[in-house]
Design a protein around this motif. Sequence first.
Motif, PDB file in Angstrom:
ATOM      1  N   PRO A  78      -6.170 -25.263  94.653  1.00 42.41           N
ATOM      2  CA  PRO A  78      -7.438 -25.220  95.390  1.00 42.41           C
ATOM      3  C   PRO A  78      -7.336 -24.517  96.742  1.00 42.41           C
ATOM      4  CG  PRO A  78      -7.106 -27.395  94.440  1.00 42.41           C
ATOM      5  CD  PRO A  78      -5.830 -26.646  94.243  1.00 42.41           C
ATOM      6  N   ALA A  79      -6.219 -24.687  97.426  1.00 40.25           N
ATOM      7  CA  ALA A  79      -6.062 -24.050  98.737  1.00 40.25           C
ATOM      8  C   ALA A  79      -6.040 -22.532  98.613  1.00 40.25           C
ATOM      9  CB  ALA A  79      -4.787 -24.546  99.413  1.00 40.25           C
ATOM     10  N   LEU A  80      -5.374 -22.027  97.560  1.00 39.98           N
ATOM     11  CA  LEU A  80      -5.334 -20.583  97.357  1.00 39.98           C
ATOM     12  C   LEU A  80      -6.703 -20.045  96.950  1.00 39.98           C
ATOM     13  CD1 LEU A  80      -1.933 -19.819  95.572  1.00 39.98           C
ATOM     14  CD2 LEU A  80      -2.609 -19.262  97.909  1.00 39.98           C
ATOM     15  N   VAL A  81      -7.421 -20.796  96.141  1.00 34.86           N
ATOM     16  CA  VAL A  81      -8.778 -20.391  95.752  1.00 34.86           C
ATOM     17  C   VAL A  81      -9.651 -20.269  96.997  1.00 34.86           C
ATOM     18  CG1 VAL A  81     -10.867 -21.039  94.494  1.00 34.86           C
ATOM     19  CG2 VAL A  81      -8.624 -21.409  93.450  1.00 34.86           C
ATOM     20  N   TYR A  82      -9.567 -21.273  97.842  1.00 30.83           N
ATOM     21  CA  TYR A  82     -10.355 -21.270  99.084  1.00 30.83           C
ATOM     22  C   TYR A  82      -9.985 -20.067  99.947  1.00 30.83           C
ATOM     23  CZ  TYR A  82     -11.770 -22.553 103.818  1.00 30.83           C
ATOM     24  OH  TYR A  82     -12.281 -22.528 105.083  1.00 30.83           O
ATOM     25  N   ARG A  83      -8.696 -19.821 100.120  1.00 31.31           N
ATOM     26  CA  ARG A  83      -8.252 -18.708 100.953  1.00 31.31           C
ATOM     27  C   ARG A  83      -8.707 -17.363 100.389  1.00 31.31           C
ATOM     28  NH1 ARG A  83      -3.997 -19.448 104.620  1.00 31.31           N
ATOM     29  NH2 ARG A  83      -3.244 -21.601 104.767  1.00 31.31           N
ATOM     30  N   LEU A  84      -8.602 -17.215  99.069  1.00 31.20           N
ATOM     31  CA  LEU A  84      -8.979 -15.952  98.433  1.00 31.20           C
ATOM     32  C   LEU A  84     -10.464 -15.658  98.616  1.00 31.20           C
ATOM     33  CD1 LEU A  84      -8.437 -13.519  96.603  1.00 31.20           C
ATOM     34  CD2 LEU A  84      -8.791 -15.011  94.629  1.00 31.20           C
ATOM     35  N   LEU A  85     -11.306 -16.640  98.319  1.00 36.08           N
ATOM     36  CA  LEU A  85     -12.746 -16.420  98.418  1.00 36.08           C
ATOM     37  C   LEU A  85     -13.189 -16.258  99.875  1.00 36.08           C
ATOM     38  CD1 LEU A  85     -14.087 -18.846  95.664  1.00 36.08           C
ATOM     39  CD2 LEU A  85     -13.620 -16.395  95.511  1.00 36.08           C
ATOM     40  N   ARG A  86     -12.536 -16.988 100.770  1.00 36.97           N
ATOM     41  CA  ARG A  86     -12.861 -16.828 102.196  1.00 36.97           C
ATOM     42  C   ARG A  86     -12.471 -15.434 102.665  1.00 36.97           C
ATOM     43  NH1 ARG A  86     -10.110 -18.731 107.282  1.00 36.97           N
ATOM     44  NH2 ARG A  86     -11.747 -18.940 108.839  1.00 36.97           N
ATOM     45  N   TYR A  87     -11.340 -14.950 102.190  1.00 39.41           N
ATOM     46  CA  TYR A  87     -10.837 -13.637 102.588  1.00 39.41           C
ATOM     47  C   TYR A  87     -11.737 -12.518 102.076  1.00 39.41           C
ATOM     48  CZ  TYR A  87      -7.497  -9.766 103.088  1.00 39.41           C
ATOM     49  OH  TYR A  87      -6.884  -8.584 103.419  1.00 39.41           O
ATOM     50  N   ILE A  88     -12.057 -12.554 100.777  1.00 37.20           N
ATOM     51  CA  ILE A  88     -12.844 -11.463 100.180  1.00 37.20           C
ATOM     52  C   ILE A  88     -14.273 -11.459 100.705  1.00 37.20           C
ATOM     53  CG2 ILE A  88     -13.706 -12.708  98.154  1.00 37.20           C
ATOM     54  CD1 ILE A  88     -12.379  -9.086  98.235  1.00 37.20           C
ATOM     55  N   ASN A  89     -14.783 -12.616 101.139  1.00 43.26           N
ATOM     56  CA  ASN A  89     -16.147 -12.694 101.660  1.00 43.26           C
ATOM     57  C   ASN A  89     -16.217 -12.576 103.184  1.00 43.26           C
ATOM     58  OD1 ASN A  89     -17.982 -13.225  99.291  1.00 43.26           O
ATOM     59  ND2 ASN A  89     -16.541 -14.922  98.989  1.00 43.26           N
ATOM     60  N   SER A  90     -15.102 -12.271 103.823  1.00 46.06           N
ATOM     61  CA  SER A  90     -15.092 -12.142 105.276  1.00 46.06           C
ATOM     62  C   SER A  90     -15.744 -10.826 105.705  1.00 46.06           C
ATOM     63  CB  SER A  90     -13.658 -12.193 105.803  1.00 46.06           C
ATOM     64  OG  SER A  90     -12.935 -11.036 105.405  1.00 46.06           O
ATOM     65  N   ALA A  91     -16.067 -10.758 106.974  1.00 45.31           N
ATOM     66  CA  ALA A  91     -16.698  -9.552 107.525  1.00 45.31           C
ATOM     67  C   ALA A  91     -15.775  -8.343 107.423  1.00 45.31           C
ATOM     68  CB  ALA A  91     -17.080  -9.798 108.985  1.00 45.31           C
ATOM     69  N   PHE A  92     -14.490  -8.574 107.260  1.00 44.45           N
ATOM     70  CA  PHE A  92     -13.521  -7.492 107.160  1.00 44.45           C
ATOM     71  C   PHE A  92     -13.851  -6.566 105.987  1.00 44.45           C
ATOM     72  CE2 PHE A  92      -9.307  -6.027 105.559  1.00 44.45           C
ATOM     73  CZ  PHE A  92      -9.001  -5.197 106.612  1.00 44.45           C
ATOM     74  N   PHE A  93     -14.370  -7.116 104.881  1.00 43.34           N
ATOM     75  CA  PHE A  93     -14.710  -6.309 103.713  1.00 43.34           C
ATOM     76  C   PHE A  93     -16.170  -5.858 103.728  1.00 43.34           C
ATOM     77  CE2 PHE A  93     -10.935  -8.567 102.308  1.00 43.34           C
ATOM     78  CZ  PHE A  93     -10.226  -7.558 101.692  1.00 43.34           C
ATOM     79  N   GLY A  94     -17.028  -6.639 104.354  1.00 43.50           N
ATOM     80  CA  GLY A  94     -18.424  -6.239 104.482  1.00 43.50           C
ATOM     81  C   GLY A  94     -19.149  -6.072 103.153  1.00 43.50           C
TER      82      GLY A  94
END
Length: 252
Positions: A78-94
Motif C-alpha cells: 500500500p505504501a508503494l501504491v500511495y507513493r506511485l500515484l502521488r508521484y504521477i499526479n504531482s505538479a511535476f508531471f502536469g
Amino acid sequence: WANRVPHLLAEKTETREEFQRALQAGYTLFQGYFFSRPVLVPRKDVPAFKYNALKLISELNRPALDMEAIHGVIKRDPALVYRLLRYINSAFFGLRHKVTSIRHALALLGEREIRKWATLSVYSRLTANEPAELVKLSLIRAQFLELLAELVGLKAEKDQLFLMGIFSLMDAILNRPAEEVLQDVPLCDLIKEALLGAMNRYRVLYEIVLCYEQARWDNLSRIGAELRLDASALTFRYLQALEWAERVIHVG
C-alpha cells in the motif's frame, strides 16, 4: 525581517552525537563529514528488510526489467501504491487527468523512470530514520554522477552511475563497513571497485563528486583538465543535481 526565523549553522559536525546535540540546541544547518561516515557497531545485524530493500534496488537496475514483477511488488505494498500515484499526479508531471491505476501510472512513466522512481521509493524507507542531509547528499551524488556520464561519453552507463551514487552512502546508512554492504548486493564490479577505492572510469567521476563536496578545487581542476571538461559545465551540472535533489525530496 522581524518575522523571519534565523537559521543557525553548526560547523565541524563530525559525529552523530554532535549532530544530535546541535539539533536539540536549535541548529537547522549543518556542516561536517559525519554524514558520509558509518558508525561501526560490532556484531550488530542489519535488519532483514534493509537487505531485502537493497536487493530490490539492484534488481531494478538489471538490464531486463520485468514489468509484471514490478507491478506485482507495488500492488502488494500500500505504501508503494500511495507513493506511485502521488508521484504521477504531482505538479511535476502536469497531467490533465488524474491517474488512479497502477498499470496506467507505470505505462506513463516508462521503464527508465520506473527504475528511478522505485529505487528512490525503496531508498526513502532505508533512510527513514537518518538525518535529512544524509539522504539529500546521496541523491545529489547520484544525479550528479548521472549528469557527468553524458559529459564523458558514458551516457549508456548513466543508470549504473546513478546507482553508484545511491549506494555510496549505504555504509553510513546501515552503519556497516562498505565491504560488507557491497558483498550482499548484485552490483556490477565497476561500482563495487570504485566505491572501495579502486581507480577505474567510475571512480574518476566519483572523485569529481567528492572534490565538490570537500572543496578540493585543485584536484577538481586537475581531473577536469585530464578529462578535458569545462569547469563551468561541471558547476552547471552540480547545481542541476542540487535542484533535482531538492525537488525529489519535496515531491516524495
